[in-house]
Motif scaffolding. Structure first.
Motif, PDB file in Angstrom:
ATOM      1  N   LEU A  10       0.841  -1.187   0.000  1.00 14.12           N
ATOM      2  CA  LEU A  10       0.000   0.000   0.000  1.00 14.12           C
ATOM      3  C   LEU A  10       0.884   1.247   0.000  1.00 14.12           C
ATOM      4  CD1 LEU A  10      -0.140   1.362   3.136  1.00 14.12           C
ATOM      5  CD2 LEU A  10      -1.296  -0.806   3.528  1.00 14.12           C
ATOM      6  N   THR A  11       0.279   2.348  -0.372  1.00 15.29           N
ATOM      7  CA  THR A  11       1.011   3.606  -0.478  1.00 15.29           C
ATOM      8  C   THR A  11       0.380   4.655   0.418  1.00 15.29           C
ATOM      9  OG1 THR A  11       1.655   3.142  -2.766  1.00 15.29           O
ATOM     10  CG2 THR A  11       1.733   5.441  -2.053  1.00 15.29           C
ATOM     11  N   PHE A  12       1.212   5.293   1.229  1.00 12.63           N
ATOM     12  CA  PHE A  12       0.763   6.459   1.983  1.00 12.63           C
ATOM     13  C   PHE A  12       0.825   7.662   1.064  1.00 12.63           C
ATOM     14  CE2 PHE A  12       2.015   3.698   5.495  1.00 12.63           C
ATOM     15  CZ  PHE A  12       0.977   3.899   6.394  1.00 12.63           C
ATOM     16  N   GLY A  13      -0.316   8.258   0.829  1.00 10.32           N
ATOM     17  CA  GLY A  13      -0.384   9.403  -0.067  1.00 10.32           C
ATOM     18  C   GLY A  13      -1.778   9.972  -0.064  1.00 10.32           C
ATOM     19  N   THR A  14      -2.346  10.102  -1.247  1.00  8.98           N
ATOM     20  CA  THR A  14      -3.672  10.721  -1.356  1.00  8.98           C
ATOM     21  C   THR A  14      -4.804   9.714  -1.233  1.00  8.98           C
ATOM     22  OG1 THR A  14      -3.557  10.502  -3.769  1.00  8.98           O
ATOM     23  CG2 THR A  14      -2.797  12.580  -2.810  1.00  8.98           C
ATOM     24  N   ALA A  15      -4.525   8.424  -1.410  1.00  9.44           N
ATOM     25  CA  ALA A  15      -5.584   7.417  -1.370  1.00  9.44           C
ATOM     26  C   ALA A  15      -6.012   7.131   0.067  1.00  9.44           C
ATOM     27  CB  ALA A  15      -5.105   6.128  -2.035  1.00  9.44           C
ATOM     28  N   ALA A  16      -7.299   6.857   0.239  1.00  3.97           N
ATOM     29  CA  ALA A  16      -7.818   6.496   1.552  1.00  3.97           C
ATOM     30  C   ALA A  16      -7.358   5.088   1.918  1.00  3.97           C
ATOM     31  CB  ALA A  16      -9.338   6.570   1.557  1.00  3.97           C
ATOM     32  N   LEU A  17      -7.129   4.875   3.193  1.00  6.15           N
ATOM     33  CA  LEU A  17      -6.789   3.551   3.710  1.00  6.15           C
ATOM     34  C   LEU A  17      -7.985   2.964   4.439  1.00  6.15           C
ATOM     35  CD1 LEU A  17      -3.181   4.073   5.151  1.00  6.15           C
ATOM     36  CD2 LEU A  17      -3.863   3.318   2.864  1.00  6.15           C
ATOM     37  N   ARG A  18      -8.010   1.632   4.517  1.00  8.36           N
ATOM     38  CA  ARG A  18      -9.065   0.932   5.226  1.00  8.36           C
ATOM     39  C   ARG A  18      -8.504   0.371   6.531  1.00  8.36           C
ATOM     40  NH1 ARG A  18     -11.370  -3.477   3.010  1.00  8.36           N
ATOM     41  NH2 ARG A  18     -13.511  -2.856   3.483  1.00  8.36           N
ATOM     42  N   LEU A 116      -1.114  12.943   8.409  1.00 11.32           N
ATOM     43  CA  LEU A 116      -0.215  14.006   7.918  1.00 11.32           C
ATOM     44  C   LEU A 116      -0.151  14.035   6.393  1.00 11.32           C
ATOM     45  CD1 LEU A 116       2.704  13.716  10.515  1.00 11.32           C
ATOM     46  CD2 LEU A 116       0.739  15.265  10.539  1.00 11.32           C
ATOM     47  N   CYS A 117      -0.440  12.892   5.764  1.00 10.11           N
ATOM     48  CA  CYS A 117      -0.436  12.848   4.300  1.00 10.11           C
ATOM     49  C   CYS A 117      -1.610  13.609   3.680  1.00 10.11           C
ATOM     50  CB  CYS A 117      -0.464  11.400   3.815  1.00 10.11           C
ATOM     51  SG  CYS A 117       1.130  10.559   3.925  1.00 10.11           S
ATOM     52  N   GLN A 118      -2.554  14.063   4.498  1.00  7.05           N
ATOM     53  CA  GLN A 118      -3.674  14.844   3.950  1.00  7.05           C
ATOM     54  C   GLN A 118      -3.204  16.196   3.436  1.00  7.05           C
ATOM     55  OE1 GLN A 118      -6.547  13.015   3.705  1.00  7.05           O
ATOM     56  NE2 GLN A 118      -5.162  11.513   4.640  1.00  7.05           N
ATOM     57  N   GLY A 119      -2.016  16.622   3.851  1.00  3.14           N
ATOM     58  CA  GLY A 119      -1.398  17.809   3.258  1.00  3.14           C
ATOM     59  C   GLY A 119      -1.840  19.136   3.834  1.00  3.14           C
ATOM     60  N   VAL A 120      -2.443  19.117   5.020  1.00  2.00           N
ATOM     61  CA  VAL A 120      -2.900  20.394   5.604  1.00  2.00           C
ATOM     62  C   VAL A 120      -2.344  20.587   7.013  1.00  2.00           C
ATOM     63  CG1 VAL A 120      -4.990  20.647   4.214  1.00  2.00           C
ATOM     64  CG2 VAL A 120      -5.061  19.244   6.289  1.00  2.00           C
ATOM     65  N   SER A 121      -1.225  19.929   7.308  1.00  2.00           N
ATOM     66  CA  SER A 121      -0.647  20.026   8.649  1.00  2.00           C
ATOM     67  C   SER A 121       0.605  20.890   8.709  1.00  2.00           C
ATOM     68  CB  SER A 121      -0.333  18.618   9.182  1.00  2.00           C
ATOM     69  OG  SER A 121      -1.520  17.863   9.332  1.00  2.00           O
ATOM     70  N   GLY A 122       1.100  21.337   7.576  1.00  2.00           N
ATOM     71  CA  GLY A 122       2.228  22.262   7.561  1.00  2.00           C
ATOM     72  C   GLY A 122       3.565  21.634   7.906  1.00  2.00           C
ATOM     73  N   VAL A 123       3.712  20.328   7.609  1.00  3.58           N
ATOM     74  CA  VAL A 123       4.975  19.654   7.918  1.00  3.58           C
ATOM     75  C   VAL A 123       5.781  19.447   6.636  1.00  3.58           C
ATOM     76  CG1 VAL A 123       3.923  18.465   9.871  1.00  3.58           C
ATOM     77  CG2 VAL A 123       4.010  17.321   7.642  1.00  3.58           C
ATOM     78  N   ARG A 124       7.074  19.204   6.810  1.00  2.09           N
ATOM     79  CA  ARG A 124       7.935  18.924   5.657  1.00  2.09           C
ATOM     80  C   ARG A 124       7.720  17.499   5.140  1.00  2.09           C
ATOM     81  NH1 ARG A 124      13.384  19.499   8.622  1.00  2.09           N
ATOM     82  NH2 ARG A 124      11.980  18.850  10.312  1.00  2.09           N
ATOM     83  N   TYR A 125       8.019  17.306   3.891  1.00  2.00           N
ATOM     84  CA  TYR A 125       8.003  15.961   3.333  1.00  2.00           C
ATOM     85  C   TYR A 125       9.027  15.084   4.049  1.00  2.00           C
ATOM     86  CZ  TYR A 125       7.996  12.159  -0.092  1.00  2.00           C
ATOM     87  OH  TYR A 125       7.890  10.931  -0.695  1.00  2.00           O
ATOM     88  N   GLU A 126      10.126  15.684   4.487  1.00  2.00           N
ATOM     89  CA  GLU A 126      11.167  14.930   5.188  1.00  2.00           C
ATOM     90  C   GLU A 126      10.639  14.340   6.493  1.00  2.00           C
ATOM     91  OE1 GLU A 126      13.040  17.542   2.257  1.00  2.00           O
ATOM     92  OE2 GLU A 126      11.489  17.881   3.809  1.00  2.00           O
ATOM     93  N   SER A 314      -8.489  11.406   8.003  1.00  3.79           N
ATOM     94  CA  SER A 314      -8.733  12.824   8.236  1.00  3.79           C
ATOM     95  C   SER A 314      -7.469  13.529   8.705  1.00  3.79           C
ATOM     96  CB  SER A 314      -9.817  12.989   9.304  1.00  3.79           C
ATOM     97  OG  SER A 314      -9.304  12.661  10.594  1.00  3.79           O
ATOM     98  N   ALA A 315      -7.483  14.843   8.557  1.00  2.98           N
ATOM     99  CA  ALA A 315      -6.489  15.692   9.211  1.00  2.98           C
ATOM    100  C   ALA A 315      -7.094  16.117  10.539  1.00  2.98           C
ATOM    101  CB  ALA A 315      -6.173  16.905   8.353  1.00  2.98           C
TER     102      ALA A 315
END
Length: 516
Positions: A10-18, A116-126, A314-315
């Motif tokens: 599985l990939t952590f990114g934009t897809a929803a997880l179950r 954090l992968c939702q992209g609205v938490s203000g963290v670095r990709y690192e 969710s974020a």
């Protein structure tokens, strides 16, 4: 132990997880990768970049240029802003109680990363890379399970994750306890000092309660099916009336989950057409009403899944960052009310399963109700019967475990406490609810294996008396599996080791049951 699969599942990114994805990662039965597509990486970096620009303009951001909680009115001078995240995870390093086990800790890491992968938490990709590295290399922060009121999220337990990313505190790695810095070094990584907002983004969320909820849901789903199979075995062992599960009967009250449980029982018992009851026109409720008891759980699981998976994807930290509209959104998504409700509900549902199976076990051992089985299911011959007590103590134990499970059904969410100078003046108690649910599950699983072993003994006793006949295939498979691993109880023996082995098999979901 290494994952069973070598390719990322599985990939952590934009897809929803179950829920199943989190459970698979927790059990190391699959691997994962972090999305490195340019658009995903840029979306993450945009949030961190916007924060940096806002700081350069001396913007006011909660938890970045201010203190935390009630201290939000305290301004942090720009020269020391970078020190604030470390202070956050440091002063929250006060958890107590047992440590989360490996499965739960992996689930926590996975759930926090997904948020954090939702992209609205203000963290670095690192930061995402560092968090994923903990999961990938099985570097597990030592997280005490006590100390969270579920708002502002799971601050204290998640401080141990934040500290580990920065190379502080201890972790488990390859079966050893060592410093986070040493474990990161062994994996070819360096500690990652946290930037402004990153400590808050890691800690100010519902990852612990949601991770525990995912594990609890998975166990509850399997327990539902096992309790149905045990019930079918007990209908046969007690020579009950299988017509209680008639398809036409359940069409008259068509709750889908209840109908499903009745259908499973019909399949297990191979019911075809009317059959005369052997002893009673109507069995006692713990047999006759089993679909109605188990059906409430079956009907509730899809709704509980919705609550858990929405939280999972969710974020849920504060504040959230919208880099495209250049807005900082202050709110309360850290509040774990949905998980609290889900887990308070689940523990009630599961405790009812314990009560059901405990009542079935009580029928099995009692000669007034078991229709000719020996007292306490003892397999001893007549000349040894006065010395042997079979499952007497097992039934006492099951009653104790059931009573404790029922005691834990008090909703945790109604015990909200005002904390942190009345800033957190209404809190969810979601993490306590999730821990309660797991405790109720553990106790109910103990009742289940006790009743399963007793049901197997009841079938064996019927077989010895020539009263069993040919079992339908589903029951025959389970019965044969139990016969292979567990000899019948003829002369009294201590059953603890066998019950513990059964528990291990249950938790490994050893028996093939029903397709859902």
């Amino acid at each position: 132990m290494p994952p069973a699969k070598t390719e990322p599942g599985l990939t952590f990114g934009t897809a929803a997880l179950r829920i199943e994805d989190i459970v698979a990662l927790a059990r190391r039965s699959t691997r994962s990768q972090l999305d490195n597509a340019a658009d995903f990486v840029e979306n993450i970096r945009a949030g961190a970049r916007f924060l940096e620009n806002l700081l350069a303009r001396e913007g006011v951001i909660y938890g970045v240029t201010t203190g935390y909680g009630d201290s939000c009115v305290v301004a942090i001078p720009p020269a020391v802003v970078d020190e604030l995240p470390r202070h956050l995870y440091t002063f929250h390093g006060c958890g107590l109680g047992q440590l989360l086990d490996d499965e739960a800790t992996r689930a926590v890491l996975a759930v926090r990363l997904q948020s954090l992968c939702q992209g609205v938490s203000g963290v670095r990709y690192e930061l995402l890379e560092q968090l994923h590295a903990l999961l990938e290399h099985d570097v597990l922060p030592l997280i005490p399970e006590e100390g969270s009121v579920g708002a502002s999220g799971d601050l204290t337990p998640l401080s141990y994750v934040a500290a580990a990313l920065a190379g502080e505190r201890d972790v488990r790695h390859q079966g050893e306890r060592l410093s986070a810095a040493d474990a990161l070094r062994a994996c070819g990584r360096a500690p990652l000092p946290l930037k402004p907002k990153e400590g808050l983004a890691l800690m100010n969320g519902t990852a612990v309660m949601t991770a525990l909820a995912c594990l609890a849901f998975d166990r509850a789903n399997y327990l539902l099916q096992l309790a149905t199979r045990i019930t079918a075995m007990n209908v046969v062992a007690l020579q009950g009336n299988p017509q209680h599960f008639d398809e036409r009967l359940f069409a008259a009250k068509p709750h889908p989950g209840q109908t499903q449980v009745a259908a499973w029982l019909r399949a297990d018992l191979a019911i075809e057409g009317p059959q005369a009851p052997l002893h009673r026109l109507q069995d006692r409720y713990s047999l006759r009403c089993a679909p109605h008891v188990l059906g409430v759980l079956a009907d509730s699981l899809p709704f509980l899944r919705q609550l858990i998976e929405t939280e999972l994807n969710s974020a849920n930290d504060n504040p959230l960052i919208d880099p495209h509209a250049e807005r900082v959104l202050h709110g309360g998504h850290f509040y774990g009310g949905h998980i609290a409700f889900a887990m308070d509900s689940l523990k009630n549902l599961i405790a009812n399963v314990a009560d059901l199976l405990d009542r079935q076990l009580a029928l099995l051992v009692d000669t007034r109700y078991n229709h000719g089985l020996p007292s306490n299911l003892s397999g001893a011959p007549h000349e040894r019967a006065m010395l042997n007590h079979g499952f007497k103590a097992v039934q006492i134990g099951a009653s104790a475990w059931t009573a404790e499970a029922l005691k834990h059904t008090m909703p945790a969410s109604v015990f909200s406490r005002s904390t942190e100078c009345h800033n957190q003046d209404k809190v969810s108690m979601g993490t306590i609810a999730a821990r309660d649910a797991l405790r109720v599950l553990s106790l109910t699983e103990q009742v289940a294996v006790a009743t399963l072993l007793a049901a197997r003994q009841g079938l064996w006793l019927r077989e010895q008396a020539g009263e069993l006949g040919e079992l339908p295939a589903p029951l025959a498979e389970t019965y044969a599996s139990l016969n292979h691993d567990y000899p019948p109880v003829i002369e009294d023996r201590a059953l603890e080791a066998e019950l513990r082995q059964l528990l291990s098999q249950l938790r490994a979901q050893h028996w093939r049951l029903y397709a859902r």
